[in-house]
Motif scaffolding. Structure first.
Motif, PDB file in Angstrom:
ATOM      1  N   ARG A  42       0.843  -1.186   0.000  1.00 14.41           N
ATOM      2  CA  ARG A  42       0.000   0.000   0.000  1.00 14.41           C
ATOM      3  C   ARG A  42       0.887   1.247   0.000  1.00 14.41           C
ATOM      4  N   ALA A  43       0.615   2.165  -0.904  1.00 17.23           N
ATOM      5  CA  ALA A  43       1.440   3.373  -0.955  1.00 17.23           C
ATOM      6  C   ALA A  43       0.565   4.600  -1.128  1.00 17.23           C
ATOM      7  N   ASP A  44       0.741   5.566  -0.245  1.00 18.59           N
ATOM      8  CA  ASP A  44       0.029   6.839  -0.337  1.00 18.59           C
ATOM      9  C   ASP A  44       1.062   7.956  -0.426  1.00 18.59           C
ATOM     10  N   ILE A  45       0.610   9.127  -0.841  1.00 15.69           N
ATOM     11  CA  ILE A  45       1.531  10.262  -1.003  1.00 15.69           C
ATOM     12  C   ILE A  45       0.993  11.467  -0.225  1.00 15.69           C
ATOM     13  N   VAL A  46       1.902  12.190   0.439  1.00 21.01           N
ATOM     14  CA  VAL A  46       1.524  13.469   1.035  1.00 21.01           C
ATOM     15  C   VAL A  46       2.429  14.579   0.502  1.00 21.01           C
ATOM     16  N   CYS A  47       1.849  15.773   0.440  1.00 19.96           N
ATOM     17  CA  CYS A  47       2.599  16.947   0.018  1.00 19.96           C
ATOM     18  C   CYS A  47       1.988  18.148   0.723  1.00 19.96           C
ATOM     19  N   PHE A  48       2.828  18.985   1.280  1.00 10.73           N
ATOM     20  CA  PHE A  48       2.360  20.129   2.080  1.00 10.73           C
ATOM     21  C   PHE A  48       1.591  21.147   1.239  1.00 10.73           C
ATOM     22  N   SER A  49       2.033  21.345  -0.026  1.00  9.71           N
ATOM     23  CA  SER A  49       1.453  22.415  -0.860  1.00  9.71           C
ATOM     24  C   SER A  49       0.464  21.866  -1.882  1.00  9.71           C
ATOM     25  N   ASP A  50      -0.241  22.804  -2.525  1.00  7.72           N
ATOM     26  CA  ASP A  50      -1.160  22.430  -3.611  1.00  7.72           C
ATOM     27  C   ASP A  50      -0.372  21.846  -4.785  1.00  7.72           C
ATOM     28  N   ILE A  51      -1.043  20.997  -5.542  1.00 11.55           N
ATOM     29  CA  ILE A  51      -0.428  20.397  -6.737  1.00 11.55           C
ATOM     30  C   ILE A  51      -0.658  21.355  -7.918  1.00 11.55           C
ATOM     31  N   PRO A  52       0.410  21.767  -8.620  1.00 11.26           N
ATOM     32  CA  PRO A  52       0.201  22.658  -9.774  1.00 11.26           C
ATOM     33  C   PRO A  52      -0.707  21.991 -10.831  1.00 11.26           C
ATOM     34  N   ASP A  53      -1.617  22.786 -11.384  1.00 13.30           N
ATOM     35  CA  ASP A  53      -2.565  22.250 -12.368  1.00 13.30           C
ATOM     36  C   ASP A  53      -1.882  21.504 -13.498  1.00 13.30           C
TER      37      ASP A  53
END
Ligand code: MN
Length: 317
Positions: free
Chosen positions: A45-56
Motif C-alpha cells: 500500500r502506498a500513499d503520497i503526502v505533500c504540504f502544498s497544492d499540486i500545480p494544475d
C-alpha cells in the motif's frame, strides 16, 4: 546503501507513505507517483503526502488525485519515504510527522542533502526520477506507460527539457527507455513548457521587463513582488522557470531571482553557468541544492539581500 538494498527493504513492507517536497515540481511528484504505482503492483500500500497544492499542469500524472496534504490520522505505515527532498525544511510542517516514523528512507539527487533519514540514498543525477527508475527496476516491476510518463516528467522538468548542463548519458538513456515503455515525451514537454496561462505570461513579461544587472552584467536579477503577482492575476507557483531567462544573456554568469513570500521575506533561486558554485552561496543562508542551481529563504530588505548576494557572487567570480 545501494539501490538494491533500498529495493529489498521496500519489498518487506506492508505500507509506505511517500513525501513530496513543498512547492512541488515535476520531479518530486513524478518520483512519488511512479514509486506509488510500482509499489502497488507489488501489493504494497502506498500513499503520497505533500504540504502544498499540486500545480494544475502536473495533474496528468497518474494517481496525483490521491495526494493528500496530511497523513491519515489513524493509519500506521511501515515506513515513510521522501523523494527529491534535500533538507528537513523542504517538508515544511510535515517534517515533524516524517521524523516520527521508526523507518524513514530518503531518496534524493541533491548534493546538499543533509542525510536526515534512517536510510539515505543520495546520488548526483539530473533528476530524482532517474534514481526512482533504477529503484523500480531493482524492485522487479515492469515499467508501464503510466509509470514511464511520471518518471519522464521529472527528467524533462529538472533538465529544462534536456537543456541544462546536468544532462548525462544516463539521463538520455533512461529517457530513451521510458519512451520505449510508452512515455509521451511530446505531451510532457508541451504541458510543462508550452502551455502557460495568460496570467503567467503577463507576470513573466512584467518581471523580465524589470530585470536588473550587477557586476558589469555578470549577474542578472529578477524580483517578483506580491504586487507583480496580483496585478497579473497570477499565483506564486507560476514563477517556476523564470530564473532560466537571465542566464540566456551572454554576459550573465549568475542569475538570481527573489520571490517575495511575505513582508521582508524572499525565496531566493540561484543559477550559474559554471564559474560560481551557487550551492555554496545558498548554504550560507541555510539553503542548498546543486552546484549550478540552488535556493534559500532570506529575511530582510530587498536591496540589502541583493547587495549581500552580489557580494557573495563577486567573491567567487
Ligand atoms: Mn529534483
Amino acid at each position: 546503501m545501494t539501490i538494491t538494498e533500498i529495493a529489498t527493504e521496500l519489498k518487506t513492507l506492508k505500507s509506505v507513505l511517500i513525501f513530496s517536497h513543498n512547492r512541488p515540481d515535476g520531479d518530486t511528484l513524478g518520483s512519488a507517483t511512479a514509486l506509488r504505482l510500482a509499489l502497488k503492483k507489488l501489493g504494497v500500500r502506498a500513499d503520497i503526502v505533500c504540504f502544498s497544492d499540486i500545480p494544475d499542469k502536473l495533474k496528468y500524472l497518474s494517481g496525483v488525485e490521491f495526494i493528500s496534504k496530511e497523513p491519515l490520522k489513524d493509519f500506521k505505515y511501515s515506513a515513510y519515504v521522501s523523494v527529491d527532498c534535500s533538507t528537513e525544511g523542504m517538508f515544511s510542517d510535515l517534517y515533524s510527522i516524517y521524523e516520527k516514523s521508526p523507518l524513514t528512507i530518503n531518496i534524493d539527487h541533491h548534493v546538499s542533502n543533509t542525510m536526515y533519514a534512517k536510510l539515505n540514498y543520495v546520488e548526483n543525477t539530473a533528476s530524482c526520477c532517474e534514481i526512482i527508475y533504477s529503484l523500480i527496476l531493482a524492485l522487479g516491476v515492469e515499467i508501464d506507460s503510466d509509470i514511464a510518463d511520471c518518471l519522464l516528467t521529472g527528467i524533462v522538468t529538472d533538465t529544462g527539457a534536456f537543456c541544462h548542463s546536468n544532462v548525462t548519458d544516463n539521463t538520455l538513456y533512461v529517457a530513451s527507455m521510458l519512451k520505449k515503455s510508452g512515455a509521451d515525451l511530446h505531451k510532457i514537454i508541451k504541458l510543462n513548457f508550452k502551455n502557460q496561462t495568460k496570467q503567467r505570461s503577463d507576470l513573466y513579461a512584467s518581471v523580465i521587463s524589470k530585470m536588473r544587472y550587477r557586476l558589469d552584467g555578470k549577474v542578472g536579477i529578477l524580483v517578483i513582488t506580491k504586487s507583480d503577482i496580483e496585478s497579473a492575476g497570477a499565483v506564486d507557483n507560476m514563477t517556476e522557470g523564470f530564473i532560466d531567462y537571465p542566464l540566456t544573456v551572454d554576459t550573465v554568469e549568475v542569475a538570481i531571482s527573489l520571490l517575495e513570500t511575505s513582508k521582508n521575506r524572499y525565496k531566493i533561486s540561484l543559477r550559474s553557468k559554471g564559474k560560481v558554485n551557487v550551492n555554496e552561496i545558498a548554504s550560507l543562508y541555510g539553503g542548498g541544492g546543486h552546484i549550478l542551481a540552488s535556493g534559500a529563504v532570506l529575511n530582510g530588505h530587498l536591496e540589502d539581500i541583493i547587495d549581500k548576494l552580489c557580494f557573495n557572487v563577486e567573491q567567487r567570480l
